[in-house]
Every structure is written in structure tokens, then in C-alpha cells.
Motif scaffolding. Sequence first.
Motif, PDB file in Angstrom:
ATOM      1  N   ALA A  11      40.705  41.357  15.158  1.00  0.00           N
ATOM      2  CA  ALA A  11      41.231  42.669  14.778  1.00  0.00           C
ATOM      3  C   ALA A  11      41.647  43.463  16.014  1.00  0.00           C
ATOM      4  CB  ALA A  11      40.190  43.448  13.968  1.00  0.00           C
ATOM      5  N   ALA A  12      40.804  43.452  17.040  1.00  0.00           N
ATOM      6  CA  ALA A  12      41.083  44.237  18.236  1.00  0.00           C
ATOM      7  C   ALA A  12      42.331  43.729  18.940  1.00  0.00           C
ATOM      8  CB  ALA A  12      39.890  44.202  19.181  1.00  0.00           C
ATOM      9  N   THR A  13      42.524  42.420  18.935  1.00  0.00           N
ATOM     10  CA  THR A  13      43.705  41.867  19.589  1.00  0.00           C
ATOM     11  C   THR A  13      44.978  42.301  18.864  1.00  0.00           C
ATOM     12  OG1 THR A  13      42.336  39.960  20.128  1.00  0.00           O
ATOM     13  CG2 THR A  13      44.693  39.757  20.517  1.00  0.00           C
ATOM     14  N   ALA A  14      44.939  42.212  17.544  1.00  0.00           N
ATOM     15  CA  ALA A  14      46.109  42.643  16.771  1.00  0.00           C
ATOM     16  C   ALA A  14      46.376  44.128  16.966  1.00  0.00           C
ATOM     17  CB  ALA A  14      45.896  42.335  15.289  1.00  0.00           C
ATOM     18  N   GLU A  15      45.329  44.880  17.196  1.00  0.00           N
ATOM     19  CA  GLU A  15      45.457  46.340  17.342  1.00  0.00           C
ATOM     20  C   GLU A  15      45.679  46.757  18.804  1.00  0.00           C
ATOM     21  OE1 GLU A  15      45.443  48.617  14.944  1.00  0.00           O
ATOM     22  OE2 GLU A  15      43.843  48.298  13.469  1.00  0.00           O
ATOM     23  N   SER A  16      45.914  45.783  19.692  1.00  0.00           N
ATOM     24  CA  SER A  16      45.990  46.071  21.124  1.00  0.00           C
ATOM     25  C   SER A  16      46.797  47.315  21.467  1.00  0.00           C
ATOM     26  CB  SER A  16      46.616  44.896  21.873  1.00  0.00           C
ATOM     27  OG  SER A  16      45.799  43.781  21.743  1.00  0.00           O
ATOM     28  N   LYS A  44      54.884  40.080  18.506  1.00  0.00           N
ATOM     29  CA  LYS A  44      55.596  40.467  17.266  1.00  0.00           C
ATOM     30  C   LYS A  44      54.756  41.441  16.428  1.00  0.00           C
ATOM     31  CE  LYS A  44      57.197  36.095  16.206  1.00  0.00           C
ATOM     32  NZ  LYS A  44      57.670  35.153  15.194  1.00  0.00           N
ATOM     33  N   ILE A  45      54.282  42.477  17.101  1.00  0.00           N
ATOM     34  CA  ILE A  45      53.434  43.453  16.413  1.00  0.00           C
ATOM     35  C   ILE A  45      54.291  44.334  15.522  1.00  0.00           C
ATOM     36  CG2 ILE A  45      51.898  45.434  16.761  1.00  0.00           C
ATOM     37  CD1 ILE A  45      51.143  44.120  19.445  1.00  0.00           C
ATOM     38  N   ARG A  46      53.814  44.558  14.315  1.00  0.00           N
ATOM     39  CA  ARG A  46      54.520  45.494  13.422  1.00  0.00           C
ATOM     40  C   ARG A  46      53.571  46.575  12.965  1.00  0.00           C
ATOM     41  NH1 ARG A  46      57.585  43.844   8.104  1.00  0.00           N
ATOM     42  NH2 ARG A  46      57.847  46.075   7.743  1.00  0.00           N
ATOM     43  N   ASP A  47      54.077  47.794  12.940  1.00  0.00           N
ATOM     44  CA  ASP A  47      53.270  48.932  12.550  1.00  0.00           C
ATOM     45  C   ASP A  47      53.580  49.263  11.097  1.00  0.00           C
ATOM     46  OD1 ASP A  47      51.381  50.569  13.597  1.00  0.00           O
ATOM     47  OD2 ASP A  47      52.777  52.207  14.019  1.00  0.00           O
ATOM     48  N   PHE A  48      52.559  49.403  10.274  1.00  0.00           N
ATOM     49  CA  PHE A  48      52.784  49.898   8.905  1.00  0.00           C
ATOM     50  C   PHE A  48      52.123  51.262   8.810  1.00  0.00           C
ATOM     51  CE2 PHE A  48      52.962  45.308   8.686  1.00  0.00           C
ATOM     52  CZ  PHE A  48      54.033  45.061   7.835  1.00  0.00           C
ATOM     53  N   GLY A  92      50.242  54.441   8.022  1.00  0.00           N
ATOM     54  CA  GLY A  92      49.377  54.775   6.896  1.00  0.00           C
ATOM     55  C   GLY A  92      48.774  53.560   6.232  1.00  0.00           C
ATOM     56  N   ARG A  93      48.934  52.366   6.826  1.00  0.00           N
ATOM     57  CA  ARG A  93      48.370  51.162   6.231  1.00  0.00           C
ATOM     58  C   ARG A  93      47.692  50.266   7.256  1.00  0.00           C
ATOM     59  NH1 ARG A  93      53.772  50.205   3.240  1.00  0.00           N
ATOM     60  NH2 ARG A  93      54.221  51.867   4.691  1.00  0.00           N
ATOM     61  N   GLY A  94      48.360  50.047   8.385  1.00  0.00           N
ATOM     62  CA  GLY A  94      47.752  49.181   9.391  1.00  0.00           C
ATOM     63  C   GLY A  94      48.792  48.497  10.251  1.00  0.00           C
ATOM     64  N   VAL A  95      48.451  47.292  10.729  1.00  0.00           N
ATOM     65  CA  VAL A  95      49.396  46.563  11.588  1.00  0.00           C
ATOM     66  C   VAL A  95      49.426  45.086  11.210  1.00  0.00           C
ATOM     67  CG1 VAL A  95      49.042  48.086  13.578  1.00  0.00           C
ATOM     68  CG2 VAL A  95      47.608  46.057  13.323  1.00  0.00           C
ATOM     69  N   SER A  96      50.500  44.422  11.632  1.00  0.00           N
ATOM     70  CA  SER A  96      50.501  42.963  11.571  1.00  0.00           C
ATOM     71  C   SER A  96      50.906  42.462  12.952  1.00  0.00           C
ATOM     72  CB  SER A  96      51.481  42.455  10.514  1.00  0.00           C
ATOM     73  OG  SER A  96      52.793  42.523  10.998  1.00  0.00           O
ATOM     74  N   ALA A  97      50.465  41.247  13.292  1.00  0.00           N
ATOM     75  CA  ALA A  97      50.805  40.684  14.601  1.00  0.00           C
ATOM     76  C   ALA A  97      50.622  39.180  14.548  1.00  0.00           C
ATOM     77  CB  ALA A  97      49.905  41.287  15.669  1.00  0.00           C
ATOM     78  N   TYR A  98      51.225  38.505  15.491  1.00  0.00           N
ATOM     79  CA  TYR A  98      50.982  37.072  15.631  1.00  0.00           C
ATOM     80  C   TYR A  98      50.046  36.848  16.796  1.00  0.00           C
ATOM     81  CZ  TYR A  98      54.363  35.525  12.191  1.00  0.00           C
ATOM     82  OH  TYR A  98      55.003  35.263  11.022  1.00  0.00           O
TER      83      TYR A  98
END
Length: 581
Positions: free
Chosen positions: A314-319, A345-349, A351-357
Motif C-alpha cells: 500500500a505504501a509503495t503505491a501511495e508513494s 503508472k500511478i493514477r489518482d482517483f 475521493g477514492r484512492g490510487v492505482s499503480a503498477y
Amino acid sequence: MGRFSWLFPLLAALLLIALHFVPLEGWMIPAAWAVPALLALMEHAADAFENIRSGRYLNNALFTCLSAVLLFATGLYAEAVLLLILTSLTGRLEKLLNDRSQEKLNKVTEILPTHAVLVTDEGLERVDPAAVSVGDILLVGAGERIPLDGVVTEGISTIDTAAISGQRSPWAVNTGYKVYSGCRNLTSDIKIRVSRPYEQSTSWKLTRLAAAATDFPSEQENTVRRFLFWYQCAALALALLLGFILPAFRGNWIVWLRRAAVLLIAARAATECFGIPLLETVIFDKTGTITEGRYAVTDVYPVKMSERQLLTIAATAESFSRHPIASAIREAAGKLDERVMRAVKIRDFPGRGVSAYLGSHQVYVGNAALLEEHGIKYNIPARPGTAIHVSVDERYCGYILVTDKVRRRAFDALESLRVGGIKKLVLLTGDVFSVARPIASRLNFDMLRAELKPEEKAKAVAYLMNNKGQRSSIAFVGEGENSGKIMSGADVGIAMGSLGSDAALARADVLVMDRDIFKIPKTLAISRQVYRAALVNLGAGFGTNAIIALFGVLGVLSPLAAVIASAACCLLLLGNSLRIK
Ligand code: ADP
Ligand code: MG
């Protein structure tokens, strides 16, 4: 007329007294009185001319001049001079009080710059801060206040931010660092490149807090001005009728001209109107306003992996996320070994969160809505709270519970808002109901909307704006970074604890830099006092003038009495404004 303009009315006043002891006869009388009359008339005539030139054809100065001329023409020389002198006096007093209160406000903050030192090819130039443009280079000496927001281009120093952030510890700055106007440069000279025009600078925005208290909303202001305009039109028409038309048919010219003069004296507006919109609703964007906006991880519920693994993923994706939840997760995970994984390839959503590879694995970190949107099944948390779910390649990995503390004095601050006349308190949040509901009920909110995406928050604000009373207005309180856009949908935007947030600076009307939630009811209380004083002054001013006009027209009130009554009324109203603060 400059600095010595007060000499004219003063001289006129001395002559007013002196002429009573000089025996005069025949044409000598008006000739002698003409001297103080002209001396005292000068500034009012100039004022009237200035007003007319800028399109305000009916104005107080014009009425003063007209009535003085009428009084003089009908042989009331001393009254004419007295009227002019008293009007000068009350005008000066009013200006003095205004300047004094402005100074007081400036002292409170002490951060508005008086000058800036511009670095040019020819050398240094001391200029008006408002004349500085973005991109200009300024020199800020050691010990001086930074006049405009900018970026350091030369020098190393420390900056005292206490005036704008309330925090004591100074900041070290170096080339490339952002600096904010209002802060004091402590140790050595620096050069900065200006990044924001004066009206958008931090210190200017901060002092808007004071200025916001003296701005009428344009609708209300226009209503009052329109009323004033018709009131003065009617008075002028009636004065013409009384002074010039009526006596042509019957009666004594002098008597009626004098009554017309009294009417014109009373037609002057007693005070300039000022005030603020009457706030009725305050909307809070929960995180960072009602709560501290500093999350902490309380529990970790992994699925088929260790707590440590879940936190690391989680922390890595939220870097790179600036959300306070992301900081909490990073903190809980501790130092990450960067060779193991890096998020791309981090994406911000919002009010919801993030996605990343992470490598070739796709990770989602966010609330239930985020996982639902991507068709990933998740566990319903066993306990109420803000659950941040994690998935890797569509496989559910568990959730992390985070909490944020309600601000210490939130309850008292909201209570004083109510005491201050706020009718409706609204809580908006992207957080879950299970967290928001207890807070809303404990703090007596009237309305709660939770689990909102940012665009739904904007819609909620728009809905409230559409359904409010005509004369009421709505304030939106948010922390600057991500509620900027929503903030601009409300009448008044208040950003809390957002030093350095460009979004907040650009959109907010009021900045509360030091995270003290009590600043909000305090500001509103001052505004309300100003508003009330303005209303009282407006009403009392019109009331007294109407009585003076009526009695004057009936001939009950002599011109002398009218002159004195009008000045006395003016003084009383000034006294009323003085009571504020
Ligand atoms: P708030 O109304 O509390 O300011 P936000 O709109 O910032 O809420 O976020 C709403 C919810 O979205 C959060 O409670 C959280 O569950 C989720 N969320 C937003 N950003 C992130 C993030 N970077 N990481 C994890 N969850 C997030
Ligand atoms: Mg938020």
C-alpha cells in the motif's frame, strides 16, 4: 488641496466668531461673510465636482453646497458658514476613524507590505508592492518582511513564518525555495523572483479576512444605493418645488427658500453604507477542518499475507500521493527498500484512492467505491472506521483501518457559530457514514452527506446555494489542497491551515493559516457586529433625516437647529460605529 486643507475651515471658523464682534452695515455684511463662506465652501465644492465627474450626480457634497448657497442667499450667513464647517468637521472625524480602524487591522496582522525593493539593470528601486509584476526580482534585506510571494533566486537565509502560520520554528531557505509574503526574512539578504501578483499574495489574502468584513455583497449594496439615489432625487425635486415654484404663487420667497435649504441638509445620507452578507449556512468539508487531517493507521487486516507485506504494498503505491491517508500508510510502513519495488503508472482517483503498477502487478489502494468500480470483491470491515482496501492483480489483499482525530475545540467552535446566528451547519465528506455519522451527531450538525466523490461535493454545495434564502449566504470551509474548486461554488470560501497551497490561495476568500478552528466564529462575530452597526446607522440616519426634513418643511425647525441636529446625528452614528471591537 493637500495637507493644509484643514486650514480653510479653521480660518472660516475663526472668522465666523470674529464677524460677530464687527459692526457692519448694508452691503458690507454679505461681502464680509462671503469670505468665510467661500473658504469653508471650497473643499465641499471640490468634493462635489469630483463626485459629479465620476458619475455620481447626486452626492452629499453637492447637497451641502446647495443648502449653504440657499442659506447664504436668504441672509442666513452665519448658518451657512456653520453648516459648511460642521460638515467638514464630521467628515474629517469619519475619515480619521476609518483610518484608525484600518490601521488597527493592519497592526493585528502587520503583514501588508509598504514597499518592495526591485532589482533592475540600473540598480535598486523602492516601489509600491502593487506595481510589482510576476517575474520581477526583489531584494529582501535581513530583518525585512517579504513583500510578495516568490521563489528564492539568490542567497541563503532563515524565514520566520509565525505571522502567517502561527508556527514558531523558522524555516531555512535556499535557492529554489518558495517564500511567502508576510513572513520575515531573518538572517541575511535574499533575492526572490515574484510568483504571484500582489492581489493574490499570501499577505493580501490573509488581510482579506478584515476586508471581507467591510464589503457589502453587490446586490445588497445596489439596493441601498438605489434607494439612496431615489431618496435624494425626491428630496431635490421637493426642494425645487418648495423653494422655487410654491413661492411664485403664494407666500414669502425667503421663508420657503430656507425650508428648501433645510430639506437639502436632511437629504444627505448619514453614513456610507458598509457591511457583509448575513451568513446563514456553513458547510464543512470534514477532513482537515473538523478533524485534524492527520490520519494514523490503527489496524491492519491482511488476507493471505503478513501485515508488513500489506503495508509495504500500500505504501509503495501511495508513494507520491499527497492525501493525509497516504502519509499515514507510508508512516506505518516505515522505510521502504526501493530496490524491491517501485510504483509506476500511478493514477489518482480523487475521493477514492490510487492505482499503480508495482513491477508488472496492478495495485489498487482506496475505499470500497474504488474496488467496486474495478469489479474487485472486498471484505466488509468487521469494525466501523475508514477502511483502505488493497488489491493486487484483481486479487483482494485486505484492508488497513485509519483514523483521524476530531479537533480539540470543534464542539465549542460550532456552538459559537450557532450563538453567532448560523442557522445551518452542514458536514460533507468522502469518508464513510460509519465514521462521519457519530461525528455529525456529536457536534450537532444539521445535515450530513457522506461517501461523496469530489464532484458530488460540488453538487451538494450547488444544491444548497440554489435553495438558500435570497438575503442569506453560504460559507464553505475546507482544507485548501483538494477542496479549492468546491470552495469557489459558495459565497465565501474559507481555507484552513493551508500555508503554501496554491489551490487555496487562488480560490479562498479567507485563509485561516494556523489551523485554529475558533478563528471562524471569531471572524463571523466581527463581521456581524459591523453588519449590525451598518444597519443601525442606515436606519437611524434615514430616520433622523426624515424628521429634520419634515419639521423643516413645516417650519417648526429653524435652519440653525437643522444644521446642528444634522451634525449631532452624524456624531452619534460615528460613536455607534466606534463600539465595534
Ligand atoms: P474527505 O471528505 O475526508 O476529504 P476525500 O475526498 O479526500 O475525503 O477522500 C474520500 C475517501 O477516499 C477517503 O476517506 C478514502 O477512503 C479514499 N481516499 C482518497 N484518497 C485516497 C488515497 N490517496 N489513498 C487511499 N484512500 C484514499
Ligand atoms: Mg479531502
